[in-house]
Each structure stands twice: as C-alpha cells, then as structure tokens.
Write a protein that holds these residues in place. Structure first.
Motif, PDB file in Angstrom:
ATOM      1  N   GLY A 189       2.845  -5.073   4.827  1.00 21.08           N
ATOM      2  CA  GLY A 189       3.142  -3.905   5.650  1.00 21.08           C
ATOM      3  C   GLY A 189       2.305  -2.694   5.320  1.00 21.08           C
ATOM      4  N   GLY A 190       1.517  -2.769   4.228  1.00 20.41           N
ATOM      5  CA  GLY A 190       0.611  -1.679   3.911  1.00 20.41           C
ATOM      6  C   GLY A 190       1.298  -0.456   3.329  1.00 20.41           C
ATOM      7  N   ILE A 191       0.559   0.655   3.288  1.00 13.52           N
ATOM      8  CA  ILE A 191       1.065   1.854   2.609  1.00 13.52           C
ATOM      9  C   ILE A 191       2.252   2.480   3.335  1.00 13.52           C
ATOM     10  CG2 ILE A 191      -1.172   2.321   1.552  1.00 13.52           C
ATOM     11  CD1 ILE A 191      -1.584   4.565   3.556  1.00 13.52           C
ATOM     12  N   TYR A 192       2.346   2.298   4.664  1.00 12.92           N
ATOM     13  CA  TYR A 192       3.479   2.883   5.372  1.00 12.92           C
ATOM     14  C   TYR A 192       4.789   2.191   4.980  1.00 12.92           C
ATOM     15  CZ  TYR A 192       0.049   5.313   8.255  1.00 12.92           C
ATOM     16  OH  TYR A 192      -0.973   6.121   8.676  1.00 12.92           O
ATOM     17  N   ALA A 193       4.719   0.878   4.787  1.00 13.36           N
ATOM     18  CA  ALA A 193       5.912   0.166   4.328  1.00 13.36           C
ATOM     19  C   ALA A 193       6.320   0.637   2.937  1.00 13.36           C
ATOM     20  CB  ALA A 193       5.654  -1.340   4.327  1.00 13.36           C
ATOM     21  N   ARG A 194       5.334   0.890   2.067  1.00 16.59           N
ATOM     22  CA  ARG A 194       5.647   1.352   0.711  1.00 16.59           C
ATOM     23  C   ARG A 194       6.235   2.756   0.744  1.00 16.59           C
ATOM     24  NH1 ARG A 194       4.026  -2.978   0.940  1.00 16.59           N
ATOM     25  NH2 ARG A 194       6.253  -3.160   1.353  1.00 16.59           N
ATOM     26  N   LEU A 195       5.704   3.628   1.603  1.00 18.56           N
ATOM     27  CA  LEU A 195       6.262   4.984   1.701  1.00 18.56           C
ATOM     28  C   LEU A 195       7.733   4.933   2.092  1.00 18.56           C
ATOM     29  CD1 LEU A 195       3.312   6.887   3.431  1.00 18.56           C
ATOM     30  CD2 LEU A 195       4.279   7.409   1.176  1.00 18.56           C
ATOM     31  N   GLU A 196       8.073   4.079   3.052  1.00 18.44           N
ATOM     32  CA  GLU A 196       9.476   4.008   3.481  1.00 18.44           C
ATOM     33  C   GLU A 196      10.354   3.414   2.385  1.00 18.44           C
ATOM     34  OE1 GLU A 196       9.666   4.331   8.152  1.00 18.44           O
ATOM     35  OE2 GLU A 196       9.468   2.234   7.506  1.00 18.44           O
ATOM     36  N   GLU A 197       9.809   2.455   1.622  1.00 13.77           N
ATOM     37  CA  GLU A 197      10.582   1.910   0.495  1.00 13.77           C
ATOM     38  C   GLU A 197      10.843   2.971  -0.563  1.00 13.77           C
ATOM     39  OE1 GLU A 197       8.939  -2.719   0.717  1.00 13.77           O
ATOM     40  OE2 GLU A 197       8.278  -1.375  -0.883  1.00 13.77           O
ATOM     41  N   LEU A 198       9.937   3.947  -0.659  1.00 13.70           N
ATOM     42  CA  LEU A 198      10.091   5.032  -1.622  1.00 13.70           C
ATOM     43  C   LEU A 198      10.997   6.146  -1.097  1.00 13.70           C
ATOM     44  CD1 LEU A 198       6.380   5.212  -2.823  1.00 13.70           C
ATOM     45  CD2 LEU A 198       8.346   4.513  -4.216  1.00 13.70           C
ATOM     46  N   GLY A 199      11.560   5.943   0.114  1.00 14.88           N
ATOM     47  CA  GLY A 199      12.519   6.896   0.652  1.00 14.88           C
ATOM     48  C   GLY A 199      11.960   7.897   1.633  1.00 14.88           C
ATOM     49  N   HIS A 200      10.699   7.715   2.050  1.00 21.30           N
ATOM     50  CA  HIS A 200      10.076   8.637   2.989  1.00 21.30           C
ATOM     51  C   HIS A 200      10.062   7.991   4.377  1.00 21.30           C
ATOM     52  CE1 HIS A 200       8.853  10.911  -0.532  1.00 21.30           C
ATOM     53  NE2 HIS A 200       8.334   9.801  -1.026  1.00 21.30           N
ATOM     54  N   GLN A 201      11.111   8.228   5.123  1.00 23.32           N
ATOM     55  CA  GLN A 201      11.246   7.613   6.446  1.00 23.32           C
ATOM     56  C   GLN A 201      10.223   8.196   7.419  1.00 23.32           C
ATOM     57  OE1 GLN A 201      13.383   5.215   7.112  1.00 23.32           O
ATOM     58  NE2 GLN A 201      13.670   5.146   9.331  1.00 23.32           N
ATOM     59  N   LEU A 202       9.396   7.347   7.971  1.00 25.20           N
ATOM     60  CA  LEU A 202       8.394   7.807   8.929  1.00 25.20           C
ATOM     61  C   LEU A 202       9.048   8.200  10.241  1.00 25.20           C
ATOM     62  CD1 LEU A 202       5.663   5.147   8.189  1.00 25.20           C
ATOM     63  CD2 LEU A 202       5.403   7.594   7.862  1.00 25.20           C
ATOM     64  N   ASP A 203       8.618   9.313  10.792  1.00 30.79           N
ATOM     65  CA  ASP A 203       9.195   9.812  12.040  1.00 30.79           C
ATOM     66  C   ASP A 203       8.200   9.747  13.198  1.00 30.79           C
ATOM     67  OD1 ASP A 203      11.452  11.417  13.394  1.00 30.79           O
ATOM     68  OD2 ASP A 203       9.661  12.633  13.806  1.00 30.79           O
ATOM     69  N   HIS A 204       6.976  10.232  12.985  1.00 32.61           N
ATOM     70  CA  HIS A 204       5.991  10.215  14.067  1.00 32.61           C
ATOM     71  C   HIS A 204       4.586  10.376  13.497  1.00 32.61           C
ATOM     72  CE1 HIS A 204       6.606  14.560  13.502  1.00 32.61           C
ATOM     73  NE2 HIS A 204       5.393  14.716  14.003  1.00 32.61           N
TER      74      HIS A 204
END
Length: 266
Positions: A189-204
């Motif tokens: 899933g790349g870096i965006y998947a890792r960011l969300e796993e770290l608690g940073h929910q992507l919005d836009h």
C-alpha cells in the motif's frame, strides 16, 4: 521492401504556398501516423528523399529537423533515422489514491499500471531510489506547514524498462523518521498506507498540474527525444485535521500518459 515503395510518400504540390521542406515533413509525419512507417522502422535516407522529391539535400535536412524536433524519430549515428518507439501509455485516473487500492496492498503507481501493463505484456517497476533527510526548499516548507527537516524519497518509474516518470516525496521528519516510511520498501500500500497505520487518516489530495518543456536533466533522466514535453504535477496529501502530510513533486513524460478524470456534475 524498399523504403519508398509506392504510396508511402506522395509528391510535392507546386501550387502550395507551404514551404517545400514543410510539405516533406507533413508527408513523413502522415506516413508515421498512419503506420506506413512503424515503430523502429528506418526512414528513407537523405539521398533517397532528395531523389524522390527532386530537391536539394539542405531542403531534406530542414524537413528532417522538423519531425526530429517533434520527437517522432531518433537519429542513430552511422545507421540512419528511425521512427521512435512510443512508450506504453499509462492512464492517470482520478481515483488512483482511493483507500480501496491501499487496502488491497497496492501503491498508486503499481495499482494503476497493473492491468494495462499485463495486457501489453509489460511490467511496472521502480529504480534509482534515494531516501535521505534534508532541509526543504522554501516552496516545500510552505506547502508542508514549515518543517525545518523533511524525509525525501526520490524514485524513477519504468514501464517495460523505459523511464516514464520520476518523483520526489517530502514528508515532515517528525512523521516519517524511524518508521517504515524511511525504508526502501515501506510495505503493502506504500507510504499512504503506513501514514494511516500511524494514525494519520488521509482526507484529501490537492494537485497542481502544468505542461512544459523539460530541462536537460529531465530529458536525460527520462531518456526522452527532443520535442517531447513533460507533465509537471505537484500533489499535497492532507489528513482529516487539515495538516499536510506529504508533498509529491512529479515529472512525467507527456507522451506516456493519458489524464482520465471523473468529475461530479453537482
């Protein structure tokens, strides 16, 4: 079969007010567009074109320079001029960062190219990966909200071994240091998947896109013929709190992409 077989190239129009060298360029371009000369085919030599059209060698050279400048052909010293192979077109879809792709373990580039590449017998890959901590430029710092240090991930993307894009992602160091994002392979899933796993929910995501001619370094990196423009895209990813998590600066060979967007009518 000889290069100037019947019907491949026509005759000049003596009544036209279009310059002779441009008439020749028009005919060669049409022959390429219609497949009379296919990818990798050698074009008629200067001598053959001089004899076919009954013009001077300088006129022929002027016509050759026209479609060389358009990126239609490549010249190989001592061998001749050849129709330039065109890269596999990659469709840049508006949903390429949808969460469903990350949940399937696909980074954006890989997920988008899989179907098209498989149909063409090709394969997407990444090379020239560089990861380092550095000071951001003023523009990148502004876009990211002012961090003093960032993690930069630079990479080049290939289709069937041919460079089509290079990109640099910049993330605030406090988000990325000592995480899988700082590793060569950040995981499914790349870096965006890792960011969300770290608690940073992507919005836009916000994207700025423009077309321009490449710099000499960009031409070299993407191995482009002269006359080919690039698409320059800057994307910023935001979380649900409005914080900029990443800025990605992307340069793409324009002839390798189709931009495909689905926009709501309301």
């Amino acid at each position: 079969m000889p290069p100037l077989r019947s019907g491949v190239l026509g005759a000049l129009d003596p009544t036209s007010d279009r310059a002779v060298f441009r008439q020749i360029a028009d005919q060669v371009r049409e022959a390429i567009d219609k497949g009379r000369f296919k990818e990798g085919d050698k074009l008629p030599s200067e001598t053959e074109l001089v004899e076919h059209y009954g013009v001077s060698r300088m006129t022929v050279r002027n016509s050759l320079s026209v479609f060389q400048g358009e990126g239609l052909v490549v010249s190989e010293h001592g061998k001749g001029v050849f129709v330039r192979p065109r890269p596999l077109v990659r469709r840049l879809a508006s949903d390429r960062f949808a969460r469903r792709h990350r949940e399937q373990g696909k980074a954006a580039f890989t997920g988008e190219t899989e179907a098209e590449a498989e149909a063409a017998g090709s394969r997407p890959e990444v090379d020239s990966l560089e990861i380092k901590e550095e000071r951001p430029t003023r523009d990148m710092a502004t876009r990211l909200g002012g961090p003093r240090r960032v993690l930069a991930r630079r990479r080049r993307y290939l289709l069937d071994g041919r460079p089509v894009e290079f990109a640099a992602s910049y993330l605030p160091l406090d988000l990325a240091r000592n995480t899988p994002i700082a590793q060569p392979n950040p995981g499914p899933g790349g870096i965006y998947a890792r960011l969300e796993e770290l608690g940073h929910q992507l919005d836009h995501f916000n994207e700025e896109l423009r077309a321009r001619m490449p710099t000499p370094d960009e031409t070299k990196t993407l191995r482009m013929a002269s006359g080919i423009p690039v698409i320059h895209l800057i994307r910023t990813a935001y979380d649900t709190q409005g914080r900029a998590l990443e800025v990605c600066d992307i340069v793409m060979a324009a002839d390798a992409y189709v931009l495909s967007y689905q926009l709501p009518a309301t």
